[in-house]
Scaffold this motif. Sequence first.
Motif, short mmCIF file in Angstrom:
data_model
loop_
_atom_site.label_atom_id
_atom_site.label_comp_id
_atom_site.label_asym_id
_atom_site.label_seq_id
_atom_site.Cartn_x
_atom_site.Cartn_y
_atom_site.Cartn_z
N LEU A 1 -10.18 5.53 -1.32
CA LEU A 1 -11.18 4.36 -1.63
C LEU A 1 -10.32 2.86 -1.23
CD1 LEU A 1 -13.64 5.55 -4.32
CD2 LEU A 1 -13.86 5.34 -1.92
N THR A 2 -8.80 3.19 -1.31
CA THR A 2 -8.27 1.94 -1.40
C THR A 2 -7.19 1.88 -0.03
OG1 THR A 2 -6.27 3.15 -2.75
CG2 THR A 2 -7.94 1.56 -3.75
N HIS A 3 -7.87 2.85 1.02
CA HIS A 3 -7.19 2.80 2.31
C HIS A 3 -6.94 1.43 2.86
CE1 HIS A 3 -5.93 4.79 5.97
NE2 HIS A 3 -6.65 3.68 6.76
N GLY A 4 -5.78 0.95 3.34
CA GLY A 4 -5.41 -0.11 4.03
C GLY A 4 -4.96 -1.08 2.95
N ALA A 5 -5.11 -0.85 1.53
CA ALA A 5 -4.55 -1.91 0.64
C ALA A 5 -2.92 -1.57 0.53
CB ALA A 5 -5.02 -1.52 -0.82
N SER A 6 -2.07 -2.84 0.09
CA SER A 6 -0.77 -2.65 -0.15
C SER A 6 -0.39 -1.89 -1.42
CB SER A 6 -0.64 -4.17 0.10
OG SER A 6 -0.58 -4.87 -1.00
N PRO A 7 0.70 -1.37 -1.42
CA PRO A 7 1.22 -1.10 -2.65
C PRO A 7 1.16 -1.70 -3.85
CG PRO A 7 2.87 -0.32 -0.81
CD PRO A 7 1.86 -1.44 -0.28
N ASP A 8 1.29 -3.16 -3.63
CA ASP A 8 1.18 -4.19 -4.73
C ASP A 8 -0.22 -4.35 -5.21
OD1 ASP A 8 3.95 -4.66 -4.96
OD2 ASP A 8 3.95 -6.19 -3.59
N THR A 9 -1.18 -4.29 -4.30
CA THR A 9 -2.60 -4.49 -4.48
C THR A 9 -3.27 -3.18 -5.32
OG1 THR A 9 -2.77 -6.02 -2.82
CG2 THR A 9 -4.85 -4.87 -3.69
N ARG A 10 -2.56 -2.24 -4.70
CA ARG A 10 -3.01 -0.79 -5.38
C ARG A 10 -2.70 -0.71 -6.68
NH1 ARG A 10 -1.13 2.37 -1.79
NH2 ARG A 10 -3.17 2.56 -0.52
N ARG A 11 -1.43 -1.17 -7.12
CA ARG A 11 -0.90 -1.11 -8.41
C ARG A 11 -1.75 -1.92 -9.39
NH1 ARG A 11 4.12 -0.16 -5.55
NH2 ARG A 11 4.43 1.88 -5.52
N TYR A 12 -1.97 -3.27 -8.78
CA TYR A 12 -2.95 -4.24 -9.43
C TYR A 12 -4.21 -3.74 -9.73
CZ TYR A 12 -5.78 -8.27 -10.29
OH TYR A 12 -6.60 -9.15 -10.85
N ILE B 1 -2.28 4.86 -19.82
CA ILE B 1 -1.03 4.60 -19.06
C ILE B 1 -0.95 5.84 -17.97
CG2 ILE B 1 1.53 5.17 -19.41
CD1 ILE B 1 1.31 3.95 -22.40
N THR B 2 -1.53 7.13 -18.55
CA THR B 2 -1.58 7.96 -17.45
C THR B 2 -2.40 7.47 -16.32
OG1 THR B 2 -1.66 9.66 -19.21
CG2 THR B 2 -2.10 10.42 -17.33
N ILE B 3 -3.57 6.93 -16.31
CA ILE B 3 -4.37 6.45 -15.56
C ILE B 3 -3.72 5.63 -14.40
CG2 ILE B 3 -6.41 5.18 -14.77
CD1 ILE B 3 -7.67 6.08 -17.22
N TYR B 4 -2.75 4.54 -14.95
CA TYR B 4 -1.98 3.68 -14.17
C TYR B 4 -0.97 4.42 -13.22
CZ TYR B 4 1.20 0.25 -12.98
OH TYR B 4 2.13 -0.43 -12.18
N LEU B 5 -0.34 5.11 -14.00
CA LEU B 5 0.81 5.79 -13.41
C LEU B 5 0.30 6.84 -12.15
CD1 LEU B 5 3.22 7.06 -16.27
CD2 LEU B 5 3.51 5.20 -14.80
N CYS B 6 -0.72 7.50 -12.48
CA CYS B 6 -1.41 8.33 -11.57
C CYS B 6 -1.82 7.51 -10.39
CB CYS B 6 -2.23 9.41 -12.13
SG CYS B 6 -1.56 10.62 -13.09
N TYR B 7 -2.64 6.44 -10.57
CA TYR B 7 -3.33 5.75 -9.56
C TYR B 7 -2.16 4.68 -8.90
CZ TYR B 7 -8.09 7.10 -11.05
OH TYR B 7 -9.11 7.83 -11.36
N GLY B 8 -1.59 3.98 -9.62
CA GLY B 8 -0.69 3.01 -9.14
C GLY B 8 0.31 3.72 -8.08
N PHE B 9 0.91 4.98 -8.38
CA PHE B 9 1.71 5.78 -7.48
C PHE B 9 0.97 6.81 -6.92
CE2 PHE B 9 4.03 3.61 -10.87
CZ PHE B 9 4.99 3.11 -10.03
N ALA B 10 -0.01 6.68 -6.59
CA ALA B 10 -1.11 7.67 -5.82
C ALA B 10 -0.62 7.94 -4.48
CB ALA B 10 -2.58 7.48 -5.51
N ASP B 11 -0.08 6.79 -3.76
CA ASP B 11 0.51 7.21 -2.50
C ASP B 11 1.67 7.95 -2.36
OD1 ASP B 11 1.83 5.21 -3.76
OD2 ASP B 11 2.30 3.97 -2.29
N ARG B 12 2.42 7.95 -3.29
CA ARG B 12 3.66 8.77 -3.60
C ARG B 12 3.20 10.43 -3.95
NH1 ARG B 12 8.32 4.90 -6.58
NH2 ARG B 12 7.77 3.14 -5.19
N GLY C 1 -6.04 14.44 -10.58
CA GLY C 1 -7.11 14.72 -9.84
C GLY C 1 -7.79 13.57 -9.03
N GLY C 2 -7.90 12.34 -9.68
CA GLY C 2 -8.45 11.31 -9.05
C GLY C 2 -7.79 10.46 -8.23
N ALA C 3 -6.28 10.73 -8.27
CA ALA C 3 -5.28 9.99 -7.51
C ALA C 3 -5.88 10.06 -5.94
CB ALA C 3 -3.96 10.54 -7.79
N PRO C 4 -6.00 11.37 -5.27
CA PRO C 4 -6.47 11.19 -4.10
C PRO C 4 -7.77 10.36 -3.91
CG PRO C 4 -6.00 13.47 -4.72
CD PRO C 4 -6.09 12.66 -6.07
#
Length: 225
Positions: free
Chosen positions: A35-46, A169-180, A27-30
């Motif tokens: 809030l990370t609009h404009g960030a690259s996928p690498d930066t978002r995963r970092y 781990i769940t937070i990282y997967l949901c946030y890191g791949f929030a765009d997908r 639910g926090g992924a959107p």
Amino acid sequence: MLDILQAAFKNTVLILAALLPIINPPGGAPVFLLLTHGASPDTRRYLARQVAWNASLLLVAAMFIGSYVLDYFGISTATVKVAGGLLVGSIGWKMLQTDDAHQDDAGARIEWTRPVAASRAFYPHTFPLTVGPGSIAVALTLGASVYQGGKRPIAAPLGALIAVVVVAITIYLCYGFADRIVGLLGKTGTTVMLRLTAFVLLCIGIEIFWGGASDLLEPLFQHRH
């Protein structure tokens, strides 16, 4: 050894069942994506890695030493809920007031480098959006309850640490791949989801605030009766 592992597993399940629904990484992924609009996928995963790490430290601290810190400063859990509820509600309100064009302009103004992402990792992404006052209150309660009557002292911290790792781990997967995750909804679906999430975030903030305020005011009403 088997008894310790079984007790640790029970504690892990207990803590996960209490923390995951309130943290709610899917639910926090959107919100994270907005809030990370404009960030690259690498930066978002970092940034997602940093948030997961910060969240794990915050949860461990709340479960193991949180109650002692609050007692030292004379702060009640109800006060934490009131302050945190106001903070969460204000973020949800600001998100509701942001239109799509302003989102694009705001994203363009932010140079999403790793240092910038690191500076925003704790606030607001870790606290209060991921691990908020509600999560901290639950962690404080769990930290006290898992040790009560425990015949296997190693099992309690072991189960707590395993649960925190799973949450991270769940937070990282949901946030890191929030765009997908959000991309599956399409542009219109994403806009609707973001609006609904912002409204829910506002409601959660009010609910947390009211819960803390009720706890603070309860002695006054009891005294009247």
